[in-house]
Design an enzyme around this catalytic site. Structure first.
Site, PDB file in Angstrom:
ATOM      1  N   HIS A  31      22.223  -5.722  -0.123  1.00 13.85           N
ATOM      2  CA  HIS A  31      21.471  -4.637   0.500  1.00 13.85           C
ATOM      3  C   HIS A  31      22.337  -3.579   1.201  1.00 13.85           C
ATOM      4  O   HIS A  31      22.022  -3.131   2.309  1.00 13.85           O
ATOM      5  CB  HIS A  31      20.459  -5.222   1.502  1.00 13.85           C
ATOM      6  CG  HIS A  31      19.315  -5.962   0.850  1.00 13.85           C
ATOM      7  ND1 HIS A  31      18.951  -5.789  -0.456  1.00 13.85           N
ATOM      8  CD2 HIS A  31      18.437  -6.884   1.356  1.00 13.85           C
ATOM      9  CE1 HIS A  31      17.905  -6.564  -0.738  1.00 13.85           C
ATOM     10  NE2 HIS A  31      17.579  -7.247   0.340  1.00 13.85           N
TER      11      HIS A  31
ATOM     12  N   HIS B  84      11.433  -2.451   1.411  1.00 14.03           N
ATOM     13  CA  HIS B  84      11.500  -3.890   1.701  1.00 14.03           C
ATOM     14  C   HIS B  84      10.391  -4.369   2.643  1.00 14.03           C
ATOM     15  O   HIS B  84      10.607  -5.241   3.485  1.00 14.03           O
ATOM     16  CB  HIS B  84      12.880  -4.214   2.277  1.00 14.03           C
ATOM     17  CG  HIS B  84      13.352  -5.610   2.009  1.00 14.03           C
ATOM     18  ND1 HIS B  84      12.781  -6.724   2.591  1.00 14.03           N
ATOM     19  CD2 HIS B  84      14.330  -6.091   1.218  1.00 14.03           C
ATOM     20  CE1 HIS B  84      13.396  -7.811   2.177  1.00 14.03           C
ATOM     21  NE2 HIS B  84      14.341  -7.460   1.337  1.00 14.03           N
TER      22      HIS B  84
ATOM     23  N   GLU C 225      10.026  -5.776  -4.354  1.00 13.01           N
ATOM     24  CA  GLU C 225      11.016  -4.705  -4.248  1.00 13.01           C
ATOM     25  C   GLU C 225      11.253  -4.119  -5.636  1.00 13.01           C
ATOM     26  O   GLU C 225      11.899  -4.735  -6.481  1.00 13.01           O
ATOM     27  CB  GLU C 225      12.314  -5.279  -3.679  1.00 13.01           C
ATOM     28  CG  GLU C 225      12.140  -5.983  -2.343  1.00 13.01           C
ATOM     29  CD  GLU C 225      13.248  -7.001  -2.080  1.00 13.01           C
ATOM     30  OE1 GLU C 225      14.425  -6.651  -2.105  1.00 13.01           O
ATOM     31  OE2 GLU C 225      12.903  -8.183  -1.843  1.00 13.01           O
TER      32      GLU C 225
HETATM   33  C1  GLA Z   1      15.950  -9.836  -0.658  1.00 14.65           C
HETATM   34  C2  GLA Z   1      16.839 -10.904  -1.154  1.00 14.65           C
HETATM   35  C3  GLA Z   1      16.573 -12.148  -0.416  1.00 14.65           C
HETATM   36  C4  GLA Z   1      16.721 -11.952   1.056  1.00 14.65           C
HETATM   37  C5  GLA Z   1      15.840 -10.826   1.511  1.00 14.65           C
HETATM   38  C6  GLA Z   1      16.092 -10.497   2.958  1.00 14.65           C
HETATM   39  O1  GLA Z   1      14.677 -10.014  -1.072  1.00 14.65           O
HETATM   40  O2  GLA Z   1      16.726 -11.106  -2.539  1.00 14.65           O
HETATM   41  O3  GLA Z   1      17.439 -13.166  -0.854  1.00 14.65           O
HETATM   42  O4  GLA Z   1      18.052 -11.631   1.351  1.00 14.65           O
HETATM   43  O5  GLA Z   1      16.054  -9.674   0.749  1.00 14.65           O
HETATM   44  O6  GLA Z   1      16.061 -11.612   3.778  1.00 14.65           O
END
Ligand code: GLA
Length: 373
Positions: free
Chosen positions: A127, A199, A338
């Site tokens: 991220h 998100h 997402e």
């Molecule tokens: C995304 C990732 C997860 C986790 C979340 C945040 O969805 O794929 O593994 O890191 O973000 O907690």
């Protein structure tokens, strides 16, 4: 000191005179506190979305249930301090970038040059790094027509190890059809990977009201991208048919989640990217997901121009974080959908490219549509 500005009157006039464009006549109320702004968008149906220029975060989404009762379906906090100080920062409601999802070992090569990113999710980068787009202050303004909020951010060349000055713009529009439209736009002066996503963790029963395992999910996807034990795709895109990953027909999220399955073990549940069935409409807006919550009747439909969707069902939530109503966010107390390009694309030659070239524009759209039945 909090200054208030309400564009309601303007928006109402806009609605009266705009005829066909009545669909986009939400009112926007702005509150300012130092560098931080809070925007509340309200549409003609009473749906209300609150967002902030910090992290481009959606803080709350008030949605009617089948009896018209409003409930907040987005996990998060009602104050900035909680976003800044929470022990774990699970990206509640934020825009993640420059690269949403994982890049293996935080490394990639563009035109012979190798770039290194922070390993903030060992052994990978997740991220956008330590201070991704979810943790920076964006510049916000209400769109000229008064129905949308435009957030801009310049990510400087070298920020978090990424090449190129990347100019990003994210526009949140609330329509009278109960849609939150998210438009992404970006340009760069050097080739760079980019993969922006939203998100928000949803719980259609209302945030803090237990887990989401009874929600019925449909994903418009016959294939997914299985991962290794560090959640990096193997590069294969097998069919979901006959596996717990088959959501081609609506199915309770909890139905197969405890089945013996290596992929579910790696993810601690669902934390995977599905390959959307675009029906030959690559890059166009197509239906990606539908979620229905039987006790409240609330439904969420997601359409996107993106080729993939990460379905993450809150496996890392464990009840320690308490949200805006003081209720703990229990294990699987929210799900994220997402919309995105596939994880680790810069290192996966067979996946659609995520490299933005200086002569091109990054354009992407995702629509979250709420209803009740
Ligand atoms: C995304 C990732 C997860 C986790 C979340 C945040 O969805 O794929 O593994 O890191 O973000 O907690």
């Amino acid at each position: 000191m909090i200054a208030r500005r309400t564009l309601t009157v303007f928006s109402l006039l806009f609605a009266l005179f705009a005829g066909q464009t009545l669909q986009q006549a939400a009112a926007v109320e702005v509150e300012t506190s130092g560098d931080i702004q809070y925007y509340t968008l309200t549409n003609q149906q009473g749906l209300k979305v609150k967002l902030t220029n910090f992290g481009a975060i959606i803080m709350s989404i008030m949605v009617p249930d089948r009896n018209g009762k409003l409930g907040d379906v987005a996990l998060g906090y009602d104050n900035m301090a909680s976003y800044l100080n929470a022990v774990d920062k699970p990206y509640f409601g934020a825009i993640v970038g420059r690269y949403g999802n994982r890049i293996a070992k935080g490394k990639f090569v563009i035109a012979g040059s190798e770039y290194s990113l922070a390993i903030n999710n060992p052994p990978n980068s997740l991220h956008g790094g330590v201070i991704g787009f979810d943790k920076v202050v964006w510049t916000g303004k209400v769109a000229d027509e008064g129905e949308a909020v435009v957030l801009s951010y310049l990510s400087k060349d070298g920020e978090e190890g990424y090449p190129g000055n990347l100019n990003c713009q994210v526009t949140y529009t609330l329509t009278d059809d109960n849609e939150i439209v998210v438009d992404y736009l970006a340009t760069t002066d050097k080739a760079t990977p980019i993969n922006l996503t939203q998100h928000t963790y949803f719980n259609l029963k209302g945030e803090g009201n237990g887990n989401i395992l009874g929600h019925q999910l449909m994903l418009n996807a016959n294939r997914y991208t299985p991962v290794n034990e560090t959640l990096i795709p193997t590069g294969k895109t097998p069919e979901v048919q006959g596996t717990p990953f088959d959501f081609t027909k609506p199915k309770a999220i909890g139905k197969d989640i405890n089945k013996e399955n290596e992929q579910l073990t790696f993810g601690g549940g669902y934390d995977h990217n599905w390959v959307l069935d675009k029906g030959g409409k690559t890059g166009e807006l197509t239906l990606a997901a539908k979620v229905y919550e039987p006790t409240t009747g609330r439904q969420l439909e997601i359409s996107t121009t993106e080729p993939g969707i990460q379905f993450y069902c809150g496996n890392f939530l464990d009840g320690r974080l308490k949200g805006k109503s003081g209720k703990p966010y229990v294990h699987r107390g929210g799900f994220c959908l997402e919309t995105q390009h596939f994880p680790d694309s810069p290192n996966q030659p067979s996946f659609p490219s995520t490299i933005l070239q200086p002569e091109d524009e990054y354009v992407s759209q995702t629509v979250f549509k709420f209803s009740a039945k």
